[in-house]
Design a protein around this motif. Structure first.
Motif, PDB file in Angstrom:
ATOM      1  N   THR A 195      -1.947  -6.968   5.390  1.00 31.75           N
ATOM      2  CA  THR A 195      -1.658  -7.620   6.281  1.00 31.75           C
ATOM      3  C   THR A 195      -1.455  -7.250   8.077  1.00 31.75           C
ATOM      4  OG1 THR A 195       0.682  -8.033   6.340  1.00 31.75           O
ATOM      5  CG2 THR A 195      -0.695 -10.109   6.114  1.00 31.75           C
ATOM      6  N   LEU A 196      -0.097  -5.457   7.611  1.00 36.64           N
ATOM      7  CA  LEU A 196       0.039  -4.536   8.578  1.00 36.64           C
ATOM      8  C   LEU A 196      -1.757  -3.860   9.297  1.00 36.64           C
ATOM      9  CD1 LEU A 196       2.638  -2.978   7.023  1.00 36.64           C
ATOM     10  CD2 LEU A 196       3.161  -4.708   8.818  1.00 36.64           C
ATOM     11  N   GLU A 197      -2.182  -3.407   7.684  1.00 35.19           N
ATOM     12  CA  GLU A 197      -4.327  -2.973   7.945  1.00 35.19           C
ATOM     13  C   GLU A 197      -4.545  -3.739   8.912  1.00 35.19           C
ATOM     14  OE1 GLU A 197      -5.293  -2.031   3.776  1.00 35.19           O
ATOM     15  OE2 GLU A 197      -4.097  -0.818   3.587  1.00 35.19           O
ATOM     16  N   ALA A 198      -4.927  -5.227   8.540  1.00 33.86           N
ATOM     17  CA  ALA A 198      -5.096  -6.032  10.002  1.00 33.86           C
ATOM     18  C   ALA A 198      -4.771  -5.844  10.636  1.00 33.86           C
ATOM     19  CB  ALA A 198      -5.929  -7.308   9.028  1.00 33.86           C
ATOM     20  N   LEU A 199      -3.538  -6.393  11.231  1.00 27.05           N
ATOM     21  CA  LEU A 199      -2.711  -5.880  12.158  1.00 27.05           C
ATOM     22  C   LEU A 199      -3.031  -4.797  12.687  1.00 27.05           C
ATOM     23  CD1 LEU A 199      -0.508  -7.175  14.617  1.00 27.05           C
ATOM     24  CD2 LEU A 199       0.649  -5.837  13.370  1.00 27.05           C
ATOM     25  N   PHE A 200      -3.079  -3.312  12.307  1.00 30.53           N
ATOM     26  CA  PHE A 200      -3.130  -1.377  12.865  1.00 30.53           C
ATOM     27  C   PHE A 200      -5.080  -1.395  13.199  1.00 30.53           C
ATOM     28  CE2 PHE A 200       0.305  -0.548  10.197  1.00 30.53           C
ATOM     29  CZ  PHE A 200       1.263  -1.471  10.744  1.00 30.53           C
ATOM     30  N   ALA A 201      -5.954  -2.099  12.341  1.00 24.62           N
ATOM     31  CA  ALA A 201      -7.062  -2.508  13.068  1.00 24.62           C
ATOM     32  C   ALA A 201      -7.430  -3.226  13.961  1.00 24.62           C
ATOM     33  CB  ALA A 201      -7.872  -2.069  11.621  1.00 24.62           C
ATOM     34  N   HIS A 202      -6.570  -4.207  13.861  1.00 22.48           N
ATOM     35  CA  HIS A 202      -7.588  -5.186  15.065  1.00 22.48           C
ATOM     36  C   HIS A 202      -7.625  -4.738  16.349  1.00 22.48           C
ATOM     37  CE1 HIS A 202      -7.819  -9.483  15.690  1.00 22.48           C
ATOM     38  NE2 HIS A 202      -7.181  -9.603  16.920  1.00 22.48           N
ATOM     39  N   GLY A 203      -8.561  -4.991  16.673  1.00 17.24           N
ATOM     40  CA  GLY A 203      -8.603  -4.958  18.366  1.00 17.24           C
ATOM     41  C   GLY A 203      -8.215  -3.558  19.272  1.00 17.24           C
ATOM     42  N   ASP A 204      -9.168  -2.680  18.286  1.00 20.70           N
ATOM     43  CA  ASP A 204      -9.087  -0.897  18.868  1.00 20.70           C
ATOM     44  C   ASP A 204      -9.450  -1.633  20.438  1.00 20.70           C
ATOM     45  OD1 ASP A 204      -8.537   0.212  16.525  1.00 20.70           O
ATOM     46  OD2 ASP A 204     -10.829   0.515  16.415  1.00 20.70           O
ATOM     47  N   ASP A 205     -10.043  -2.341  20.911  1.00 24.86           N
ATOM     48  CA  ASP A 205      -9.895  -1.978  22.738  1.00 24.86           C
ATOM     49  C   ASP A 205      -8.970  -3.070  23.620  1.00 24.86           C
ATOM     50  OD1 ASP A 205     -10.997  -4.110  21.183  1.00 24.86           O
ATOM     51  OD2 ASP A 205     -12.888  -4.320  22.672  1.00 24.86           O
ATOM     52  N   ALA A 206      -8.301  -3.810  22.117  1.00 20.22           N
ATOM     53  CA  ALA A 206      -7.442  -4.674  22.895  1.00 20.22           C
ATOM     54  C   ALA A 206      -6.149  -3.468  23.704  1.00 20.22           C
ATOM     55  CB  ALA A 206      -6.506  -5.572  22.380  1.00 20.22           C
ATOM     56  N   GLU A 207      -5.552  -3.584  24.604  1.00 21.48           N
ATOM     57  CA  GLU A 207      -4.413  -2.633  24.670  1.00 21.48           C
ATOM     58  C   GLU A 207      -3.113  -2.710  24.281  1.00 21.48           C
ATOM     59  OE1 GLU A 207      -6.042  -3.172  27.956  1.00 21.48           O
ATOM     60  OE2 GLU A 207      -6.713  -0.996  28.329  1.00 21.48           O
ATOM     61  N   VAL A 208      -2.925  -4.514  23.711  1.00 24.03           N
ATOM     62  CA  VAL A 208      -2.075  -5.232  23.490  1.00 24.03           C
ATOM     63  C   VAL A 208      -2.182  -6.410  22.523  1.00 24.03           C
ATOM     64  CG1 VAL A 208       0.722  -5.585  23.660  1.00 24.03           C
ATOM     65  CG2 VAL A 208      -0.575  -4.737  25.392  1.00 24.03           C
ATOM     66  N   THR A 209      -1.667  -5.603  20.803  1.00 26.59           N
ATOM     67  CA  THR A 209      -2.660  -6.911  19.779  1.00 26.59           C
ATOM     68  C   THR A 209      -0.883  -7.183  19.536  1.00 26.59           C
ATOM     69  OG1 THR A 209      -4.064  -4.864  19.488  1.00 26.59           O
ATOM     70  CG2 THR A 209      -3.335  -7.265  17.754  1.00 26.59           C
ATOM     71  N   ILE A 210      -1.052  -8.871  19.150  1.00 29.91           N
ATOM     72  CA  ILE A 210       0.903  -9.712  19.233  1.00 29.91           C
ATOM     73  C   ILE A 210       0.266 -10.402  17.594  1.00 29.91           C
ATOM     74  CG2 ILE A 210       2.278 -10.908  19.643  1.00 29.91           C
ATOM     75  CD1 ILE A 210       2.440  -9.773  22.805  1.00 29.91           C
ATOM     76  N   ALA A 211       0.733 -10.705  16.895  1.00 27.52           N
ATOM     77  CA  ALA A 211       1.041 -10.724  15.735  1.00 27.52           C
ATOM     78  C   ALA A 211       2.447 -12.174  16.281  1.00 27.52           C
ATOM     79  CB  ALA A 211       1.477 -10.548  14.440  1.00 27.52           C
ATOM     80  N   PRO A 212       2.496 -13.113  15.925  1.00 30.46           N
ATOM     81  CA  PRO A 212       2.935 -14.332  16.852  1.00 30.46           C
ATOM     82  C   PRO A 212       4.359 -15.143  15.730  1.00 30.46           C
ATOM     83  CG  PRO A 212       1.403 -15.231  17.329  1.00 30.46           C
ATOM     84  CD  PRO A 212       0.518 -14.199  17.186  1.00 30.46           C
ATOM     85  N   GLY A 213       5.291 -15.316  16.024  1.00 32.08           N
ATOM     86  CA  GLY A 213       6.092 -15.785  15.315  1.00 32.08           C
ATOM     87  C   GLY A 213       5.786 -17.180  15.562  1.00 32.08           C
ATOM     88  N   ARG A 214       6.970 -18.083  14.786  1.00 32.01           N
ATOM     89  CA  ARG A 214       7.228 -19.745  15.247  1.00 32.01           C
ATOM     90  C   ARG A 214       8.312 -19.447  15.813  1.00 32.01           C
ATOM     91  NH1 ARG A 214       6.588 -24.460  12.254  1.00 32.01           N
ATOM     92  NH2 ARG A 214       8.778 -25.014  12.833  1.00 32.01           N
TER      93      ARG A 214
END
Lengths: 227, 227
Positions: free
Chosen positions: A111-130
Protein backbone atom coordinates in the motif's frame (compact mmCIF):
# COMPACT_ATOMS: atom_id res chain seq x y z
CA UNK A 1 11.91 10.04 -0.89
CA UNK A 2 12.08 11.17 2.73
CA UNK A 3 9.48 9.38 4.84
CA UNK A 4 8.41 11.09 8.05
CA UNK A 5 6.42 9.26 10.72
CA UNK A 6 5.14 11.62 13.44
CA UNK A 7 4.74 9.91 16.80
CA UNK A 8 3.20 11.08 20.07
CA UNK A 9 5.69 9.45 22.44
CA UNK A 10 3.84 10.38 25.65
CA UNK A 11 0.18 9.72 26.42
CA UNK A 12 -0.70 8.40 22.97
CA UNK A 13 -4.14 7.18 21.88
CA UNK A 14 -6.24 8.80 24.61
CA UNK A 15 -9.44 7.89 22.77
CA UNK A 16 -8.72 4.25 23.62
CA UNK A 17 -8.87 5.01 27.35
CA UNK A 18 -12.17 3.18 27.86
CA UNK A 19 -10.52 -0.13 26.97
CA UNK A 20 -6.79 0.32 27.67
CA UNK A 21 -4.78 1.69 30.60
CA UNK A 22 -2.14 4.38 29.91
CA UNK A 23 0.67 1.80 29.95
CA UNK A 24 -1.27 -0.44 27.57
CA UNK A 25 -2.10 2.43 25.22
CA UNK A 26 1.57 3.26 25.09
CA UNK A 27 2.42 -0.36 24.28
CA UNK A 28 -0.22 -0.61 21.54
CA UNK A 29 0.88 2.72 20.04
CA UNK A 30 4.48 1.47 19.91
CA UNK A 31 3.38 -1.81 18.35
CA UNK A 32 1.52 0.09 15.61
CA UNK A 33 4.54 2.35 15.08
CA UNK A 34 6.75 -0.74 14.73
CA UNK A 35 4.40 -2.16 12.08
CA UNK A 36 4.36 1.12 10.14
CA UNK A 37 8.17 1.42 10.27
CA UNK A 38 8.65 -2.17 9.11
CA UNK A 39 6.33 -1.52 6.15
CA UNK A 40 8.22 1.66 5.21
CA UNK A 41 11.56 -0.14 5.37
CA UNK A 42 10.24 -3.09 3.38
CA UNK A 43 9.00 -0.61 0.80
CA UNK A 44 12.63 0.46 0.42
CA UNK A 45 12.83 3.66 2.46
CA UNK A 46 14.57 4.90 5.60
CA UNK A 47 11.93 6.55 7.77
CA UNK A 48 12.46 9.33 10.28
CA UNK A 49 10.33 9.14 13.41
CA UNK A 50 9.48 12.66 14.53
CA UNK A 51 8.71 12.06 18.21
CA UNK A 52 7.19 14.54 20.63
CA UNK A 53 9.61 13.36 23.35
CA UNK A 54 12.87 11.41 23.61
CA UNK A 55 12.30 7.86 22.62
CA UNK A 56 14.62 4.84 22.60
CA UNK A 57 13.83 2.97 19.42
CA UNK A 58 15.82 -0.13 20.28
CA UNK A 59 14.46 -0.46 23.80
CA UNK A 60 10.85 0.37 23.01
CA UNK A 61 10.14 -1.31 19.66
CA UNK A 62 10.20 -4.99 18.82
CA UNK A 63 11.77 -4.82 15.36
CA UNK A 64 14.71 -6.59 13.80
CA UNK A 65 18.14 -5.06 13.30
CA UNK A 66 17.64 -4.30 9.65
CA UNK A 67 14.68 -2.06 10.52
CA UNK A 68 16.50 -0.48 13.48
CA UNK A 69 19.43 0.43 11.26
CA UNK A 70 17.13 2.06 8.71
CA UNK A 71 15.17 4.25 11.12
CA UNK A 72 16.27 7.50 12.72
CA UNK A 73 14.52 9.44 15.47
CA UNK A 74 14.35 13.18 15.98
CA UNK A 75 12.55 14.92 18.82
CA UNK A 76 10.25 17.82 18.02
CA UNK A 77 7.79 18.85 20.69
CA UNK A 78 5.94 21.39 18.59
CA UNK A 79 2.38 20.76 17.43
CA UNK A 80 2.05 18.24 14.59
CA UNK A 81 1.39 20.84 11.88
CA UNK A 82 4.55 22.82 12.64
CA UNK A 83 6.73 19.74 13.08
CA UNK A 84 5.61 18.39 9.70
CA UNK A 85 5.76 21.69 7.82
CA UNK A 86 9.37 22.11 8.88
CA UNK A 87 10.20 18.88 7.06
CA UNK A 88 8.31 19.35 3.79
CA UNK A 89 10.09 20.17 0.52
CA UNK A 90 11.58 23.66 0.50
CA UNK A 91 13.30 25.89 -2.03
CA UNK A 92 16.64 24.57 -0.75
CA UNK A 93 15.70 20.87 -0.70
CA UNK A 94 12.80 19.93 -2.92
CA UNK A 95 13.08 16.14 -2.61
CA UNK A 96 9.62 14.61 -2.19
CA UNK A 97 8.51 13.98 1.40
CA UNK A 98 5.97 11.42 2.55
CA UNK A 99 4.21 11.77 5.89
CA UNK A 100 2.73 8.54 7.23
CA UNK A 101 0.84 8.47 10.51
CA UNK A 102 2.09 6.08 13.18
CA UNK A 103 -1.33 4.51 13.86
CA UNK A 104 -1.95 3.05 10.41
CA UNK A 105 -1.80 -0.49 11.74
CA UNK A 106 -3.06 -2.04 8.48
CA UNK A 107 -0.28 -0.51 6.40
CA UNK A 108 1.61 -2.92 4.16
CA UNK A 109 4.69 -2.38 2.00
CA UNK A 110 2.44 -2.74 -1.06
CA UNK A 111 0.00 0.00 0.00
CA UNK A 112 2.91 2.34 0.71
CA UNK A 113 4.56 1.54 -2.60
CA UNK A 114 1.29 2.36 -4.35
CA UNK A 115 1.06 5.64 -2.41
CA UNK A 116 4.64 6.63 -3.16
CA UNK A 117 4.36 5.70 -6.84
CA UNK A 118 0.93 7.24 -7.32
CA UNK A 119 0.66 10.30 -9.49
CA UNK A 120 4.26 11.17 -10.15
CA UNK A 121 2.97 14.31 -11.76
CA UNK A 122 0.76 15.24 -8.79
CA UNK A 123 2.31 17.76 -6.45
CA UNK A 124 0.37 16.45 -3.48
CA UNK A 125 -1.00 12.92 -3.02
CA UNK A 126 -3.28 12.14 -0.06
CA UNK A 127 -4.63 8.94 1.42
CA UNK A 128 -7.65 10.23 3.35
CA UNK A 129 -8.83 8.66 6.58
CA UNK A 130 -12.32 8.43 7.96
CA UNK A 131 -13.84 11.70 9.13
CA UNK A 132 -11.80 13.86 6.77
CA UNK A 133 -8.38 13.01 8.17
CA UNK A 134 -5.11 12.96 6.22
CA UNK A 135 -3.62 9.59 7.08
CA UNK A 136 -0.74 9.66 4.66
CA UNK A 137 0.47 12.14 2.09
CA UNK A 138 3.28 12.72 -0.36
CA UNK A 139 4.39 16.28 -1.06
CA UNK A 140 6.46 17.00 -4.16
CA UNK A 141 6.27 20.80 -4.27
CA UNK A 142 7.74 23.40 -1.88
CA UNK A 143 4.63 25.59 -2.03
CA UNK A 144 2.49 23.10 -0.10
CA UNK A 145 2.01 23.28 3.65
CA UNK A 146 -0.10 21.07 5.94
CA UNK A 147 -2.75 22.01 8.47
CA UNK A 148 -3.77 19.00 10.54
CA UNK A 149 -6.34 20.77 12.66
CA UNK A 150 -9.96 19.89 11.88
CA UNK A 151 -11.01 18.35 8.58
CA UNK A 152 -7.44 18.23 7.33
CA UNK A 153 -8.29 16.46 4.10
CA UNK A 154 -10.62 19.26 3.03
CA UNK A 155 -8.15 21.88 4.24
CA UNK A 156 -5.36 20.24 2.28
CA UNK A 157 -7.51 20.18 -0.84
CA UNK A 158 -8.20 23.90 -0.34
CA UNK A 159 -4.53 24.74 0.29
CA UNK A 160 -3.50 22.91 -2.89
CA UNK A 161 -6.23 24.68 -4.87
CA UNK A 162 -5.23 28.13 -3.57
CA UNK A 163 -1.62 27.52 -4.49
CA UNK A 164 -2.34 26.08 -7.91
CA UNK A 165 -1.02 22.61 -7.02
CA UNK A 166 -2.36 19.38 -8.44
CA UNK A 167 -3.67 17.12 -5.67
CA UNK A 168 -4.56 13.47 -6.12
CA UNK A 169 -6.28 11.09 -3.75
CA UNK A 170 -5.26 7.50 -3.17
CA UNK A 171 -8.17 5.11 -2.59
CA UNK A 172 -6.98 2.72 0.15
CA UNK A 173 -8.95 1.04 2.92
CA UNK A 174 -5.70 0.10 4.67
CA UNK A 175 -4.24 3.59 4.64
CA UNK A 176 -7.68 5.04 5.39
CA UNK A 177 -7.94 3.08 8.64
CA UNK A 178 -6.25 4.90 11.51
CA UNK A 179 -6.68 3.29 14.90
CA UNK A 180 -8.22 5.84 17.26
CA UNK A 181 -11.35 4.42 18.85
CA UNK A 182 -12.10 1.07 20.53
CA UNK A 183 -14.17 -0.03 17.52
CA UNK A 184 -11.11 0.45 15.28
CA UNK A 185 -9.37 -2.40 17.09
CA UNK A 186 -11.66 -4.76 15.17
CA UNK A 187 -9.87 -3.81 11.98
CA UNK A 188 -6.45 -4.66 13.45
CA UNK A 189 -7.67 -8.11 14.47
CA UNK A 190 -9.40 -8.76 11.14
CA UNK A 191 -6.90 -7.33 8.64
CA UNK A 192 -3.59 -7.11 10.48
CA UNK A 193 -0.95 -9.59 9.45
CA UNK A 194 -0.82 -12.25 12.18
CA UNK A 195 2.91 -11.83 12.66
CA UNK A 196 2.67 -8.04 13.02
CA UNK A 197 3.27 -6.35 16.35
CA UNK A 198 -0.11 -4.66 16.84
CA UNK A 199 -2.41 -7.68 16.39
CA UNK A 200 -0.02 -9.75 18.51
CA UNK A 201 0.00 -7.17 21.28
CA UNK A 202 -3.79 -6.82 21.25
CA UNK A 203 -4.21 -10.58 21.50
CA UNK A 204 -1.73 -10.66 24.40
CA UNK A 205 -3.87 -8.04 26.11
CA UNK A 206 -6.86 -10.35 25.79
CA UNK A 207 -8.70 -8.83 22.85
CA UNK A 208 -10.55 -11.07 20.47
CA UNK A 209 -13.26 -10.73 17.88
CA UNK A 210 -16.84 -11.20 18.92
CA UNK A 211 -19.89 -11.49 16.70
CA UNK A 212 -23.13 -10.24 18.17
CA UNK A 213 -26.40 -9.33 16.48
CA UNK A 214 -24.74 -9.95 13.14
CA UNK A 215 -22.07 -7.29 13.75
CA UNK A 216 -18.46 -7.78 14.74
CA UNK A 217 -16.83 -6.10 17.70
CA UNK A 218 -13.93 -6.77 20.01
CA UNK A 219 -14.25 -8.20 23.48
CA UNK A 220 -11.51 -8.24 26.08
CA UNK A 221 -11.26 -11.67 27.63
CA UNK A 222 -8.07 -11.36 29.66
CA UNK A 223 -7.79 -8.85 32.48
CA UNK A 224 -5.24 -6.09 32.29
CA UNK A 225 -2.13 -6.69 34.38
CA UNK A 226 -0.57 -3.38 33.44
CA UNK A 227 -1.88 -0.10 34.82
CA UNK B 1 -20.06 -9.96 -15.94
CA UNK B 2 -23.43 -9.98 -14.18
CA UNK B 3 -23.66 -7.24 -11.56
CA UNK B 4 -26.17 -7.76 -8.78
CA UNK B 5 -27.17 -4.93 -6.44
CA UNK B 6 -29.27 -6.16 -3.50
CA UNK B 7 -31.65 -3.51 -2.17
CA UNK B 8 -33.87 -3.41 0.90
CA UNK B 9 -36.84 -1.62 -0.65
CA UNK B 10 -38.82 -1.29 2.57
CA UNK B 11 -37.56 0.20 5.85
CA UNK B 12 -33.96 0.60 4.72
CA UNK B 13 -31.14 2.03 6.83
CA UNK B 14 -32.72 1.63 10.26
CA UNK B 15 -29.42 2.52 11.96
CA UNK B 16 -29.88 6.06 10.67
CA UNK B 17 -33.12 6.44 12.62
CA UNK B 18 -31.61 8.87 15.13
CA UNK B 19 -31.10 11.46 12.39
CA UNK B 20 -33.60 10.60 9.65
CA UNK B 21 -37.31 9.80 9.60
CA UNK B 22 -38.49 6.63 7.80
CA UNK B 23 -39.46 8.60 4.68
CA UNK B 24 -36.11 10.36 4.66
CA UNK B 25 -34.18 7.12 5.17
CA UNK B 26 -36.01 5.67 2.22
CA UNK B 27 -35.12 8.72 0.10
CA UNK B 28 -31.44 8.61 1.11
CA UNK B 29 -31.26 4.85 0.47
CA UNK B 30 -32.72 5.38 -3.02
CA UNK B 31 -30.28 8.21 -3.70
CA UNK B 32 -27.36 5.95 -2.76
CA UNK B 33 -28.77 3.16 -4.93
CA UNK B 34 -29.03 5.59 -7.85
CA UNK B 35 -25.37 6.57 -7.41
CA UNK B 36 -24.27 2.93 -7.28
CA UNK B 37 -26.30 2.03 -10.37
CA UNK B 38 -24.92 4.99 -12.32
CA UNK B 39 -21.38 3.93 -11.44
CA UNK B 40 -22.04 0.35 -12.55
CA UNK B 41 -23.52 1.51 -15.85
CA UNK B 42 -20.66 3.96 -16.43
CA UNK B 43 -18.27 1.08 -15.78
CA UNK B 44 -19.91 -0.66 -18.73
CA UNK B 45 -22.30 -3.12 -17.10
CA UNK B 46 -26.04 -3.69 -16.87
CA UNK B 47 -26.89 -4.17 -13.20
CA UNK B 48 -29.77 -6.15 -11.76
CA UNK B 49 -31.36 -4.71 -8.64
CA UNK B 50 -32.51 -7.56 -6.41
CA UNK B 51 -35.15 -5.80 -4.33
CA UNK B 52 -36.90 -7.18 -1.26
CA UNK B 53 -40.20 -5.71 -2.48
CA UNK B 54 -41.69 -4.36 -5.71
CA UNK B 55 -39.96 -1.20 -6.67
CA UNK B 56 -40.56 1.24 -9.53
CA UNK B 57 -37.14 2.25 -10.77
CA UNK B 58 -38.33 5.06 -13.00
CA UNK B 59 -40.61 6.60 -10.39
CA UNK B 60 -38.30 6.23 -7.43
CA UNK B 61 -34.82 6.98 -8.76
CA UNK B 62 -33.50 10.19 -10.23
CA UNK B 63 -31.34 8.77 -13.01
CA UNK B 64 -31.16 9.49 -16.71
CA UNK B 65 -32.68 7.32 -19.43
CA UNK B 66 -29.42 5.64 -20.35
CA UNK B 67 -29.12 4.28 -16.82
CA UNK B 68 -32.80 3.33 -16.63
CA UNK B 69 -32.50 1.34 -19.86
CA UNK B 70 -29.48 -0.56 -18.53
CA UNK B 71 -30.95 -1.58 -15.18
CA UNK B 72 -33.41 -4.37 -14.48
CA UNK B 73 -35.24 -5.12 -11.24
CA UNK B 74 -36.22 -8.48 -9.80
CA UNK B 75 -38.06 -8.99 -6.53
CA UNK B 76 -36.74 -11.57 -4.08
CA UNK B 77 -37.98 -11.34 -0.51
CA UNK B 78 -35.73 -14.05 0.89
CA UNK B 79 -32.86 -13.15 3.23
CA UNK B 80 -29.84 -11.54 1.56
CA UNK B 81 -27.66 -14.65 1.69
CA UNK B 82 -30.19 -16.84 -0.11
CA UNK B 83 -31.11 -14.20 -2.66
CA UNK B 84 -27.45 -13.68 -3.56
CA UNK B 85 -26.48 -17.36 -3.57
CA UNK B 86 -29.22 -18.06 -6.06
CA UNK B 87 -27.53 -15.68 -8.50
CA UNK B 88 -23.89 -16.75 -8.17
CA UNK B 89 -22.11 -18.77 -10.87
CA UNK B 90 -23.42 -22.33 -11.14
CA UNK B 91 -22.49 -25.44 -13.06
CA UNK B 92 -25.00 -24.39 -15.74
CA UNK B 93 -23.93 -20.76 -15.99
CA UNK B 94 -20.46 -19.99 -14.73
CA UNK B 95 -20.22 -16.39 -15.94
CA UNK B 96 -18.60 -14.24 -13.24
CA UNK B 97 -21.02 -12.42 -10.93
CA UNK B 98 -20.32 -9.24 -8.99
CA UNK B 99 -22.38 -8.31 -5.93
CA UNK B 100 -22.25 -4.63 -5.01
CA UNK B 101 -24.10 -3.29 -1.98
CA UNK B 102 -26.58 -0.48 -2.57
CA UNK B 103 -25.23 1.77 0.19
CA UNK B 104 -21.72 2.26 -1.21
CA UNK B 105 -22.32 5.95 -1.76
CA UNK B 106 -18.65 6.70 -2.55
CA UNK B 107 -18.51 4.18 -5.40
CA UNK B 108 -17.11 5.49 -8.67
CA UNK B 109 -16.88 3.82 -12.08
CA UNK B 110 -13.08 3.68 -11.60
CA UNK B 111 -13.26 1.82 -8.27
CA UNK B 112 -15.70 -0.68 -9.78
CA UNK B 113 -13.54 -1.16 -12.87
CA UNK B 114 -10.58 -1.88 -10.59
CA UNK B 115 -12.68 -4.38 -8.61
CA UNK B 116 -13.97 -6.13 -11.72
CA UNK B 117 -10.52 -6.27 -13.32
CA UNK B 118 -8.70 -7.29 -10.14
CA UNK B 119 -7.24 -10.75 -9.99
CA UNK B 120 -8.58 -12.37 -13.11
CA UNK B 121 -7.10 -15.58 -11.80
CA UNK B 122 -8.73 -15.20 -8.36
CA UNK B 123 -11.89 -17.18 -7.94
CA UNK B 124 -13.29 -14.75 -5.37
CA UNK B 125 -12.40 -11.07 -5.02
CA UNK B 126 -13.66 -9.09 -2.02
CA UNK B 127 -13.72 -5.41 -1.14
CA UNK B 128 -14.11 -5.56 2.65
CA UNK B 129 -16.00 -2.94 4.61
CA UNK B 130 -15.44 -1.74 8.14
CA UNK B 131 -16.25 -4.23 10.86
CA UNK B 132 -15.61 -7.29 8.72
CA UNK B 133 -18.32 -6.68 6.16
CA UNK B 134 -18.28 -7.74 2.53
CA UNK B 135 -19.16 -4.58 0.65
CA UNK B 136 -18.52 -5.83 -2.84
CA UNK B 137 -17.36 -9.11 -4.30
CA UNK B 138 -16.74 -10.85 -7.57
CA UNK B 139 -17.29 -14.60 -7.80
CA UNK B 140 -15.79 -16.53 -10.72
CA UNK B 141 -16.25 -20.11 -9.52
CA UNK B 142 -19.46 -22.12 -8.99
CA UNK B 143 -18.17 -23.68 -5.75
CA UNK B 144 -18.35 -20.41 -3.80
CA UNK B 145 -21.35 -19.43 -1.71
CA UNK B 146 -21.90 -16.32 0.45
CA UNK B 147 -22.91 -16.03 4.08
CA UNK B 148 -23.66 -12.44 4.99
CA UNK B 149 -24.51 -13.06 8.61
CA UNK B 150 -21.88 -11.89 11.11
CA UNK B 151 -18.30 -11.15 10.13
CA UNK B 152 -18.98 -12.01 6.52
CA UNK B 153 -15.49 -11.09 5.32
CA UNK B 154 -13.91 -13.65 7.63
CA UNK B 155 -16.61 -16.20 6.82
CA UNK B 156 -16.04 -15.69 3.11
CA UNK B 157 -12.29 -16.18 3.57
CA UNK B 158 -13.02 -19.41 5.44
CA UNK B 159 -15.50 -20.65 2.83
CA UNK B 160 -12.99 -20.01 0.05
CA UNK B 161 -10.25 -21.78 2.02
CA UNK B 162 -12.44 -24.82 2.72
CA UNK B 163 -13.35 -25.15 -0.93
CA UNK B 164 -9.82 -24.64 -2.21
CA UNK B 165 -10.64 -21.36 -3.96
CA UNK B 166 -8.20 -18.49 -4.38
CA UNK B 167 -9.52 -15.33 -2.68
CA UNK B 168 -8.08 -11.86 -3.16
CA UNK B 169 -8.86 -8.65 -1.34
CA UNK B 170 -9.26 -5.26 -2.98
CA UNK B 171 -7.92 -2.35 -0.95
CA UNK B 172 -10.42 0.48 -1.45
CA UNK B 173 -11.54 3.20 0.94
CA UNK B 174 -14.45 4.04 -1.34
CA UNK B 175 -15.75 0.47 -1.61
CA UNK B 176 -14.95 -0.07 2.08
CA UNK B 177 -17.26 2.74 3.16
CA UNK B 178 -20.85 1.58 3.48
CA UNK B 179 -23.28 4.12 4.85
CA UNK B 180 -24.97 2.66 7.91
CA UNK B 181 -24.53 4.99 10.87
CA UNK B 182 -25.02 8.74 11.30
CA UNK B 183 -21.25 9.28 11.42
CA UNK B 184 -20.92 7.66 8.00
CA UNK B 185 -22.84 10.57 6.48
CA UNK B 186 -19.67 12.64 6.94
CA UNK B 187 -17.98 10.52 4.28
CA UNK B 188 -20.77 11.16 1.77
CA UNK B 189 -20.46 14.92 2.24
CA UNK B 190 -16.65 14.88 2.09
CA UNK B 191 -15.99 12.40 -0.70
CA UNK B 192 -19.22 12.14 -2.66
CA UNK B 193 -19.23 13.72 -6.08
CA UNK B 194 -21.17 16.97 -5.78
CA UNK B 195 -23.47 16.09 -8.64
CA UNK B 196 -24.32 12.66 -7.19
CA UNK B 197 -27.75 11.93 -5.77
CA UNK B 198 -26.80 11.05 -2.18
CA UNK B 199 -24.76 14.17 -1.28
CA UNK B 200 -27.38 16.31 -3.00
CA UNK B 201 -30.20 14.67 -1.06
CA UNK B 202 -28.37 14.97 2.27
CA UNK B 203 -27.75 18.67 1.66
CA UNK B 204 -31.43 19.15 0.77
CA UNK B 205 -32.29 17.54 4.09
CA UNK B 206 -30.14 20.15 5.85
CA UNK B 207 -26.99 18.16 6.57
CA UNK B 208 -23.66 19.91 6.48
CA UNK B 209 -20.17 19.31 7.77
CA UNK B 210 -19.23 20.67 11.15
CA UNK B 211 -15.76 20.79 12.70
CA UNK B 212 -15.64 20.58 16.46
CA UNK B 213 -12.73 19.76 18.77
CA UNK B 214 -10.62 19.12 15.71
CA UNK B 215 -12.92 16.35 14.46
CA UNK B 216 -15.45 16.49 11.68
CA UNK B 217 -19.07 15.50 12.05
CA UNK B 218 -22.34 16.31 10.39
CA UNK B 219 -24.89 18.69 11.74
CA UNK B 220 -28.45 19.01 10.55
CA UNK B 221 -29.33 22.64 10.04
CA UNK B 222 -32.67 22.37 8.26
CA UNK B 223 -35.66 20.81 9.98
CA UNK B 224 -37.21 17.70 8.54
CA UNK B 225 -40.44 18.33 6.66
CA UNK B 226 -40.99 14.65 5.86
CA UNK B 227 -42.02 12.19 8.50
Amino acid sequence: MHVVVPFAATEPKTRLESVLSPVERSAVARAMLADVLCAVVEAGHEPTVVATAPFDLEAELTVDDRVLESVSVVVDDRPLTEAVNDRLPSAEDDDPVAVVMADLALTTPETLEALFAHGDDAEVTIAPGRGGGTNALVVRHPAFRVDYHGASYLDHCAIARERGLRLETVDSFRLGTDIDEPEDLVEVLIHGNETNCAPTRLRELGFELETQDGRVGVVRVGESTQS
